[in-house]
Each structure stands twice: as structure tokens, then as C-alpha cells.
Scaffold this active site. Structure first.
Site, PDB file in Angstrom:
ATOM      1  N   GLY A   1       0.931  -1.333  -0.018  1.00 42.73           N
ATOM      2  CA  GLY A   1      -0.005   0.389   0.162  1.00 42.73           C
ATOM      3  C   GLY A   1       1.019   1.542   0.090  1.00 42.73           C
ATOM      4  O   GLY A   1       0.479   2.496  -0.922  1.00 42.73           O
TER       5      GLY A   1
ATOM      6  N   LEU B   1       4.039   2.396  -1.957  1.00 44.56           N
ATOM      7  CA  LEU B   1       4.493   1.999  -3.210  1.00 44.56           C
ATOM      8  C   LEU B   1       5.910   1.526  -3.065  1.00 44.56           C
ATOM      9  O   LEU B   1       6.694   2.408  -2.850  1.00 44.56           O
ATOM     10  CB  LEU B   1       3.349   3.099  -4.685  1.00 44.56           C
TER      11      LEU B   1
ATOM     12  N   ASP C   1       3.142   0.979 -13.237  1.00 41.85           N
ATOM     13  CA  ASP C   1       3.953   1.758 -13.659  1.00 41.85           C
ATOM     14  C   ASP C   1       4.805   4.033 -12.755  1.00 41.85           C
ATOM     15  O   ASP C   1       5.357   3.865 -12.563  1.00 41.85           O
ATOM     16  CB  ASP C   1       3.915   2.587 -14.769  1.00 41.85           C
TER      17      ASP C   1
ATOM     18  N   HIS D   1      -8.574   7.795 -10.558  1.00 43.08           N
ATOM     19  CA  HIS D   1      -7.310   6.838  -8.986  1.00 43.08           C
ATOM     20  C   HIS D   1      -8.331   6.692  -8.000  1.00 43.08           C
ATOM     21  O   HIS D   1      -8.920   8.246  -7.768  1.00 43.08           O
ATOM     22  CB  HIS D   1      -6.688   7.463  -9.245  1.00 43.08           C
TER      23      HIS D   1
ATOM     24  N   GLU E   1      19.572   0.240   2.279  1.00 41.53           N
ATOM     25  CA  GLU E   1      18.919  -0.093   3.048  1.00 41.53           C
ATOM     26  C   GLU E   1      17.433  -0.019   3.370  1.00 41.53           C
ATOM     27  O   GLU E   1      16.622  -1.259   3.733  1.00 41.53           O
ATOM     28  CB  GLU E   1      19.046   1.236   4.746  1.00 41.53           C
TER      29      GLU E   1
ATOM     30  N   PHE F   1      21.138   4.698   9.793  1.00 43.72           N
ATOM     31  CA  PHE F   1      20.684   4.451   8.640  1.00 43.72           C
ATOM     32  C   PHE F   1      19.631   3.455   8.184  1.00 43.72           C
ATOM     33  O   PHE F   1      19.049   3.316   7.429  1.00 43.72           O
ATOM     34  CB  PHE F   1      22.287   3.489   8.137  1.00 43.72           C
TER      35      PHE F   1
END
Lengths: 625, 625
Positions: free
Chosen positions: A116, A118, A147, A256, A373, A398
Site C-alpha cells: 500500500g 508503493l 508504472d 484513480h 537500506e 541508517f
């Protein structure tokens, strides 16, 4: 057209119908993004993928990850067509009592991963593909992306790693429907999106191929070929149309994440039926049955939860000085000897985190993840999902690079084991960019997480063992750069959620809670104050989440209801706030010593003094009482 | 060989010497990584770049970003050669009282950006290059990266964006020294690193070129050509050797981040002198002078700090219902009208964050950043550094994707303005992946940050104005998906660090602190309890950091020393912990209502109830007193 293709087109038609119906019923959801993917999903689930829907966790099943998680209606529709969801269940999509959430979570029993946010799915897929190699299994991992999400850097981290590890068992598919949430995709705006993607993935060492994402025969051919005959990772770039099959929204902006209203729904279902008249009236009797290797007999999934892992007693000697980060590496070696499912992932700092000790001992269970990471955490999710026990290390600071991946891992109940080295200002000269000063807050903020912070090698060792047995959620171990003396006996135990009362007497002026480096500052303060006839209690707070609130309160009661917390971390979400919140209705005063301003380069002692988190700061505070 | 080249080689020699000396003096630091970059830096600073070292902030200067921040000795050495640092200053590297930190921070007056977490510099460069276009200036931006950091996804986010925006004014340089911290780079392990990088950047739409990074004539030619004649972003891929010039470490593993010991230092300086005998004995008199456009007269840097921005009064009407996220978009439009330096950056959710309103009003000041949050924050740092006022929006949850970039932005004192929409479980059906539930903790944890959380459109509007005038650090605005009623007058003021006491009476049983959606739950509880004759005080905590501790304490004193915090956020690092910590020595009880378990999809009311953060939860709590 052959029978199979007709059947698959029928399935795609049915899934489109259900995608429309469930989103309209819910009044929200991503129908247009589901329609573009329907043919791909039909091809995968009802032909290309080798799996048994009756045994979702069968370790030889091909795996499917829906990286474009918003298109989850099409996943639910697939499992409906597979006979695993009733009509009523599908129509419960997005309602409070349903496991069919707005984006896939592990509450849905047929979700491979919570998605969920991306750009994460491909990394999880890389982890699952590596897990297949590690387990010597020949299942394949399929990852469906949108895409829009190809702009996420994590995708390119995964792409590089997959090439590096020569993964010929991962197949990515990009549903190139041209339209993002609020705009066409970057590549579509610049020219031909699919052609651009092909160039990019080819350059990254993948074999990539463009296919018409609504031509079932082509899809089946290309996907099956990718599954069967790959010498490297494969990316299938499918030209699709958002909202495909429903004229009112097909290839149009503004649809969308918009469910169709009842009147639109009716029109849409009619348009769909008109468009796919043959598929709608399909009446043949093609018999799909699950494809799994001939002769294969399903077996139970991995059983890591069922065996308690017990490491031998550590061999450290009291008084010896050793950095906890090094003890982490040594503990991991000991763990690896008693548990084959343990794998180590490190972000190109193995000589700092001491993961290199594990690599040396078990080179085939160590994964160099390079400076990437985000992908490393995604890979960890994949390893975890396939039954391994991943320990993942980098600098504490990090891990912030992968905060979103950690957030999604927590939503997906992944039991990642994380080790963050170089915590706090105590690292010294490298300066603030290398200092983990918000990691406790970040890790505490992950639902159901566990946060551990050992002060010496023995407690590090024991806590690594605890983490190995903790399969329910993310556990985090914070380690220190510099050497610290060993203060515990080898047979001391360190249960998660506990603490160690190290100093306590009848007349304590305050209770000092230290952890990691600051525990030694607390002990130093204890000693110096004792010389002046002032006594304080000292607790080693090795378990920051969960906190041993009972013990803290009961010791504090005997310390004039005064607590001093001292931590090598910023105040927000740190130890001081955790403790203050935990005792906030107990009439106990909590004084917090923490790093309140941006630190800099310098010697450890200078920096601890500058931040006001050394023994002197404790002494000063105690004397103010 | 011409005079200039001899001079540049001499400079490179000198910088290598100083890199060795300063790291050995400090006893730590990244000397080998500095030596590989010395020739590149000499070419840039003493020939290719157009800038005036006497006017570092001259807005027409070319900019240089050291993305491989650990190689900072070579940057300090350059400014030493430029006459801006004394020998003594250079040798203070990494000491507490020096501004020459272990990785560059803004304490060093000639640092363009704080770096040290890899892969961020190119994004900052993209921001600076776009800022040049926006300001109609023709300075160029140079970014020096290491080859290890190319594995970071953020690099590829930046690469895509630079191509999309046709940036012919950014020049990246990769110092391809083959060796990372603990292993050769991924690409070096797979084959010829530079060739692989070239393919990758070419495919991403850059013009890239491989050059011998130790051949001064080639470097100068290629870099100057890239500066002068680019029709697109350019990546110079320099073949270099780590530790170049010092035989004992040249191209050898095991020398990353290791300073040479005194005896090694002596040998190294001898080896260097031997290797570069001509450069070492250079005695010509080539006169370098700063290159800036002929006839250019320097001007003061941007003056955004000097002008107080005042937006007109908002025109909202009390009682009107409007989501604060929409009010954010509207406020930004109003701000844009009175301040030309404001730019809006959005991560492909402009129709959700309402940044689209700004885009509509000022299309040339809106930057679509697509789904690439890390790069978006990096770009923001670049815009900020060049004098613009960037407002950056995405879902609150997705800022976690750029946590490390935010951390580095804070270290670099960037004054980013962030707006995170879709906070909390109140968003409803989309589910946990879309809910910002750790954003308050993350943003509070950034040093010197400001965290604001308005409940209505008027306060949103006023706080956007406050943010516009806040140039010292990161400020964060948390907004809500659903509509909330306007409760404030247009002329109410909302100073940062304040709060609003909305309900207070003589006999309050407790003080409830709400913010955003939960403020309305608090008001509802107030109303319902009032009917039963129970009174509570209510404060709107629109400023979460800094907190108005004085007011909170004084109101709580009149409420039987009881506070209830209620927040649509996880407990760790949230409002409850902030308040509990702030009053932890005040003998005030703090009861915390927050989201304590992983939420799911559902209707807003169901989710608020499930999390125990609605009016009923407050009422229940109050009745327990």
C-alpha cells in the site's frame, strides 16, 4: 482461440465485474487500477503460476506479491474465482469486520505481504527469491507493480540486487496503465513509457519484454516463458489501460481511487458485458487445476515457531571490555551454529556492525545488501515470510532510511530482527550524520515492536537469543561503538520486558535509569556520590519496549519517588518520555537527561559532557534534590 | 603539458598531503576516499567551476555538493588551498572546537549541504539546479558521489527527475574508486563498474561519460565541456583508485575510514612526494583567479529572512466544514500571492494534499515530484539552500519514506516546510498503510523542528503563515482528510508554541488536550458531560512542538492536576508522551488516549471507537475519576 484462453478471458471478465461491484458497494477503492491488471492476474493465477490454492503456505508454491496494493480488489476477485471467498465476503471489502482491507494486510489469509506504500513489493520479492535459493526450492516469485511506483528508488535498489545475485527466479510485471493518482506517470509524459522502462531495466541487467497487457494469449506465452526459461531476473512490461473494459473511465484521468456510484456502476457493468460479450457468455468447461511439479506432495510450512532456540552459555569474562556491536556479531555466530534458519543481512558496514563474523562462519547464509537500506528491509520481509530468521544490521541512524519499509513490515507482522550499531553521540568524531539519535523513537513507534539496548556483551548475547525466539513482531537491538566492560555473569537471564536493579540501598535519593553507555555513567555517578555519602539506585533498562513498569515503580517508591533517566538519544520518543508516560499517574517525578541539541564531532567524553548525559550531569541533578 | 595543468596537479598534490596530515592528526577519518577524489576536486575548484571564493553565497556561483561526505578532508583541503583555512584550522579536523567535522555540516561556512548519509547529494543538486531555472540564473550545480552510493535508490529517483525536468545545469561526478567500506562495490564485483554505470545513466536519459579520474587534462576537458555544452543532465564517471598516490594503500581493501598512524603517515608522505615529484616541486607561477561571468557584479544573497510575510485575513466563516488539508492548499495559494519565493513540491498526491490548488494558481512554481519522496525532500533542501521557501506535501505516512533525508535536512538546518495529510485512523477505509500514525514522533525527533496540528481551516491558514516566516528549522503541519468545522475567528492568532484554552470553568474534573480530529471529540465529550453536570477543560494543542507548557500546567492546576491527552497517533513519541514528559516533575497526572494497536480499514467513527480515541473514551475516563 483455444479453450484455455477463452476460459482465462472469462475469468478476467468475472474479476472485473467483481472489482466494480465490491468498490461500488464499499463506496471507495481503486477500481480503475484493478481493471488494468485483470488480464495479468487471470493469466498468472489460472495458468502461469504453479501453486495449490488449498495449501497457501505450501513451501513449493509460486509466490505472488501485489506491490501496487491499492489494486487489491483484483486480488480479492481472484481468490473469489478460486473459490476461497464467497460473494458476501467479497462484498464486505473495506468494512470494519472484514479481512478484505483497503490495501492488503496479513489479516487476509491469501496475502503474501502487506502493501500500500508503493515501491516495496519488488524488494520483498527479491527476498523471497533468495529464500528459494537458500532453501533449494524452485518456486518462482511474481511481483506486480504499477508504472507510477517505478519512480520509487527502492525499485532500483531491488533491481540492482536481483542482478547481483543472478536471480533467475523472480519475475516482475509492470502494469503500465499510463496514469498515476493525479497525473500521467513521468515516463508517459516524456514519451513511450514501456520503451523507456525496457531500456532502464535492460541497463540494470534484467531481461525485459514489452507485452500487450490485455492480450491473453501473449500474456500467457510471455509469462510462462519468463517462468520457465530465465537466466536472469525478468521484467514484463505490460501495456495496459486504466479502467480497461469500461468505456466511461477507460484510459481517462480522474478515476484513480474512485468507486463508481450506483448509476455509474450499472452503466459500467453493461459496458463491460458489451465489450466482452464472448467472455461474459462463456459456457465452455475448461478444467483448470492447480499446477505444481508432477509428483509433488505438499508438506507443512516451515516450523521455526515450534522449536525453541537455545544458545550455549556465553564464554565472556566479567571485566573484559568489548563493544556490544562486536558481541552482536559473536552472538550471531553462536546462534547460527544452533539454528540453520538464521540468515544475516548487512548494508555494507559488516566490519562496523560485526556481521562479518557471521559471514566468515557461514558465508552461504550471509547476504551483502550493499548501501541500499530500503531494499535490505524489504528483502528481510521476504526471508521472514518464507520461514527464515533474518538478522539485519546497519548503523542505527541508517535504519531511518527504511522507516517506511519498517512501517509496512510491522503492518505485515514480519518478525525482522534488527541490529543498529553506532548509537548516540558516544560514537565520537564521525559527527551527527552517523549517530543514531532517533532510532529508539522510530523503533518504539512500530506496532507491537520490541526494543532492546544491552550495556555489555553478556546481555547482548542473551538478547540475541531472545530475539531469535521472538516470531511475532519486529525486534530491535541497539548497540554501541565503543568497548564497554562486561558486568554480568554468563548465566544471568535477560527476559524481554525485564530490567536489572544493579544498585539499591535503604536511603536512595533517586532512581537512575540508564541503558547502554549511559548505564556506566550511572554506575560512575553512584560510586562518586557514595564517596560523599549520597546513595542512588541504578537500573539497567535493557528492555525499553516493553518496559518493566512494575519494577521501575516499586524501586522508585523507595527512592523518594524520583527517577532520573539518562539516554544517548534525542528526547522525543526516547527512554525519558517512555518512562514519564508509563508512570504519569503514579506521582513519581521523572527528570530526563538526553541529547537536547544537535551534536557535533569530538571525543566521546566531550560529547557526553556537552549533551549533559554523563556521570557529572547525574551528580549535579541528584545534588539539586 | 601546459601551465594550468601543472598548477592543478600541484594543487591536487597539496590537497592529498593535507588530507593525509589532517586525518593522521585526528587519528580517524577517510583519507583513502579523499585521495581518489583529489584530482577531480582540483579540476573543479581551480578551473572548471565559476565561483568567487570570497563570496560563497553569491547567487551566481556554481555550487558544489559533496555527496560522499566522508571524503570531506579533500573539501577542507580545497578551501585551505583557496586561502580560506589556515594550516592550524585544517589540522583541527574532527576536534570538538572545530567547525571541520568528520562529515560536512553547515557549521563549516563553505559547505553547501550537510552530508554523510549516502545517496542524498544528487537530490539536493536537482533542487539547486531547478532553483537556478526558477531564479533564471545560469549557475551550474556539481555533485560528487562515490561509487558505493550509486546503489542507493534515491540516486535513481534524482536521475529520473533530472531527466524529466530536462536539467542541463547539473553535473554529477562518480568517483569510481571500486572499493566500498567493507567490500568492492556491487558493480565492480559484477564486471567493469564504470561501463555498467554508463549504461545505467544513459538509459535514465543522462549523457554520461567515462574519464580517467587521475588524468588532469582529461578531467578538465570533460568537466568543462559538461559545464558549457549540455542539453541534458550529465554524469561524469571517473575511473579512480582509492588511496591514489600512496602505494601503501592504493587500490587496497582495508583502508576505508582508516587514518594512517604516525609511522605510516611519514611513509605515505614520502611515497606521495616520490610519485608526484614534479607536482611536489612545482615552482611556476600560474595565476588562478575566480571565474565568474565577465562583467558580473556580485550581489547579496536572497533576503527571505529579512521580510516578514503577512497573508491577508482568511475569508472562512465559522461553522463551515472543510478539511484542513484543503485549507492547506488554499492557504498556500494566499501565501503564493504575497511571496514569490514560495514553491510547492508534491509527491504525486496533489489532489489529496490539495497542492493542486497552488499548481493551478502558480503553475511555474509547482514541482511535481512523482512517487519519490526521498528525492522530493532532497530537492527541498536544494531549494531552501538557494533562497526559496519550499512547501512540501504528501501523505503524513509517506514522509517516513524520507526519514533519513529529513534527518540530514535537520542536521543541515534546512528550513523545509512540510505538510502531511491523511493523518491517523480517521482517514477510514484505506487502511493502516495510508494512515500517518508515527509522523508526530518522527517530526518531533528532528532537532529544532516545529510540529503543528491545526483542527480547522482558520488555524491551518494562520499556521501556514507562521511556517512561511520560520527560516530556522524544519516545520511540519499535520492535516486531516475529513472535513472539520471552523471554530475560530479570522483574526485569531496562532503563534508557534501557543495553545488555545477553549473550555474552562471553576469546577473542571480534568483538562483534555486534543488536536486535529480529536479536539472535536474533546468538545463533544465536554458537551455531553456538561449535560450530566460534569465539567472538563479543553485545550486545542495546535502547537505540539514547542509545547505551551506554562499554559498546560496552569490550566491543569485548576483541573485537579489531571490531564487527559487524546491523539490520532501511536503512543510512542506522540502528544501523550510529550505532555507526560513536559509535566513529569509537576505532580500532574497524565492519562493518555492514543492508538495502541494496529488499526484496520473501516469507517472513521468505527476506527476512532476501536482505538479508544473518541468522545466516549474521554467520558469513560473522566467518569473513572
Amino acid at each position: 482461440m483455444n479453450e484455455k484462453i477463452s476460459f482465462l478471458e472469462h475469468v478476467a471478465y468475472q474479476m472485473r465485474r467483481w472489482s466494480i461491484r465490491m468498490t461500488s458497494k464499499a463506496g471507495s477503492g481503486h477500481v480503475s487500477s484493478s481493471l488494468s491488471a485483470a488480464d495479468i492476474i487471470a493469466a498468472l493465477f489460472f495458468d502461469v503460476m504453479h501453486f495449490d490454492p488449498d495449501q497457501f503456505e505450501n513451501p513449493n508454491n509460486d509466490r505472488f506479491i501485489l506491490s501496487k496494493g491499492h489494486a487489491v480488489p483484483i486480488l480479492y476477485a481472484a481468490w473469489h474465482e478460486l473459490g476461497k471467498l464467497t460473494d458476501q465476503e467479497v462484498l464486505s471489502y473495506r468494512s470494519f469486520d472484514s479481512v478484505l482491507e483497503g490495501h492488503p494486510t496479513l489479516r487476509f489469509p491469501y496475502a503474501e505481504a502487506a502493501t500500500g506504500s508503493l515501491g516495496i513489493g519488488l524488494s520483498i520479492g527479491v527476498g523471497e527469491a533468495l529464500a528459494a535459493k537458500q532453501a533449494k526450492r524452485d518456486y518462482k516469485t511474481f511481483v506486480l507493480m504499477g508504472d507510477s511506483e517505478v519512480s520509487e528508488g527502492s525499485i532500483w535498489e531491488a533491481a540492482q540486487l536481483a542482478t547481483y545475485y543472478k536471480l533467475n527466479n523472480i519475475i516482475g510485471i509492470i502494469d503500465c496503465n499510463r496514469l498515476g493518482q493525479s497525473t500521467p506517470t513521468m515516463e508517459a509524459l516524456e514519451g513511450d513509457g514501456p520503451e523507456r522502462f525496457k531500456k532502464m531495466f535492460d541497463a540494470f541487467g534484467w531481461r525485459s519484454e514489452i507485452v500487450d497487457g490485455h492480450d491473453m494469449q501473449s500474456l500467457v506465452t510471455v509469462l510462462d516463458e519468463a517462468r520457465t526459461n530465465a537466466d536472469r531476473p525478468v521484467m514484463i512490461i505490460a501495456r495496459t489501460k486504466k479502467g480497461y473494459g469500461v468505456a466511461l473511465m477507460e484510459d481517462k484521468e480522474g478515476y484513480h481511487g474512485k468507486a463508481l456510484k450506483p448509476d455509474q456502476e450499472k452503466v459500467a457493468l453493461e459496458q463491460l458485458q458489451e465489450r466482452f460479450a464472448d467472455a461474459a457468455s462463456y459456457s465452455d468447461s475448461y478444467q483448470w487445476k492447480p499446477r505444481l511439479r508432477q509428483g509433488f506432495v505438499g508438506q507443512a510450512s516451515e516450523t521455526r515457531e515450534e522449536v525453541k532456540i537455545t544458545m550455549p552459555l556465553p564464554t565472556y569474562k566479567k571485566g573484559e571490555e568489548i563493544p556490544t556491536r562486536k558481541a552482536y556479531g559473536q552472538s550471531l555466530v553462536a546462534l547460527g551454529a544452533v539454528c540453520e534458519q538464521v540468515v544475516s543481512l548487512d548494508g555494507e558496514v559488516k566490519n562496523s556492525t560485526y556481521a562479518e563474523l557471521f559471514e566468515k562462519a557461514y558465508p552461504d547464509r550471509f547476504y551483502q545488501c550493499f548501501v541500499a537500506e530500503q531494499n535490505m528491509i524489504g528483502m528481510g520481509i521476504g526471508f521472514d515470510r518464507r520461514g527464515f530468521i533474518p538478522f539485519i544490521s546497519t548503523f542505527a541512524s541508517f535504519f531511518s532510511r527504511a522507516h517506511d519499509q519498517l512501517r509496512m513490515a510491522a503492518i505485515g507482522h514480519a518478525s525482522l530482527r534488527l541490529a543498529g550499531s553506532h548509537a548516540g553521540v558516544s560514537i565520537g568524531q564521525d559527527g551527527p550524520s552517523q549517530m543514531g539519535l532517533e532510532d529508539i523513537a522510530m523503533m518504539r513507534g512500530l506496532p507491537e515492536s520490541i526494543v532492546l539496548y544491552p550495556c555489555d556483551a553478556v546481555s547482548t548475547y542473551k538478547l540475541v537469543n531472545e530475539m531469535a525466539n521472538h516470531h511475532e513482531s519486529i525486534s530491535y537491538l541497539r548497540t554501541t561503538r565503543m568497548a564497554t566492560p562486561i558486568i554480568y555473569d554468563a548465566n544471568e537471564s535477560f527476559p524481554v520486558g525485564g530490567c536489572k536493579v544493579l544498585k539499591q540501598s535503604k536511603d536512595d535519593k533517586a532512581l537512575v535509569l540508564g541503558a547502554g553507555v549511559t548505564l556506566f555513567e550511572a554506575l560512575k555517578a553512584h560510586e562518586q556520590l557514595a564517596k560523599e555519602g549520597i546513595s542512588i539506585a541504578v537500573i539497567d533498562l535493557y528492555s525499553i519496549k516493553p518496559l518493566d513498569v512494575q519494577t521501575i515503580i516499586s524501586v522508585a517508591r523507595a527512592c523518594k519517588n524520583r527517577i532520573i533517566t539518562i539516554e544517548d538519544h534525542y528526547p522525543a520518543g526516547g527512554i525519558g518520555e517512555a518512562v514519564a508516560a508509563a508512570v504519569s499517574t503514579e506521582n513519581i517525578e521523572v527528570y530526563q537527561l538526553a541529547v537536547t541539541h544537535l551534536p557535533r564531532s569530538g571525543q566521546t567524553e566531550e560529547l557526553l559532557a556537552d549533551a549533559g548525559i554523563n556521570a557529572e550531569a547525574i551528580i549535579k541533578r541528584v545534588k539539586q534534590f
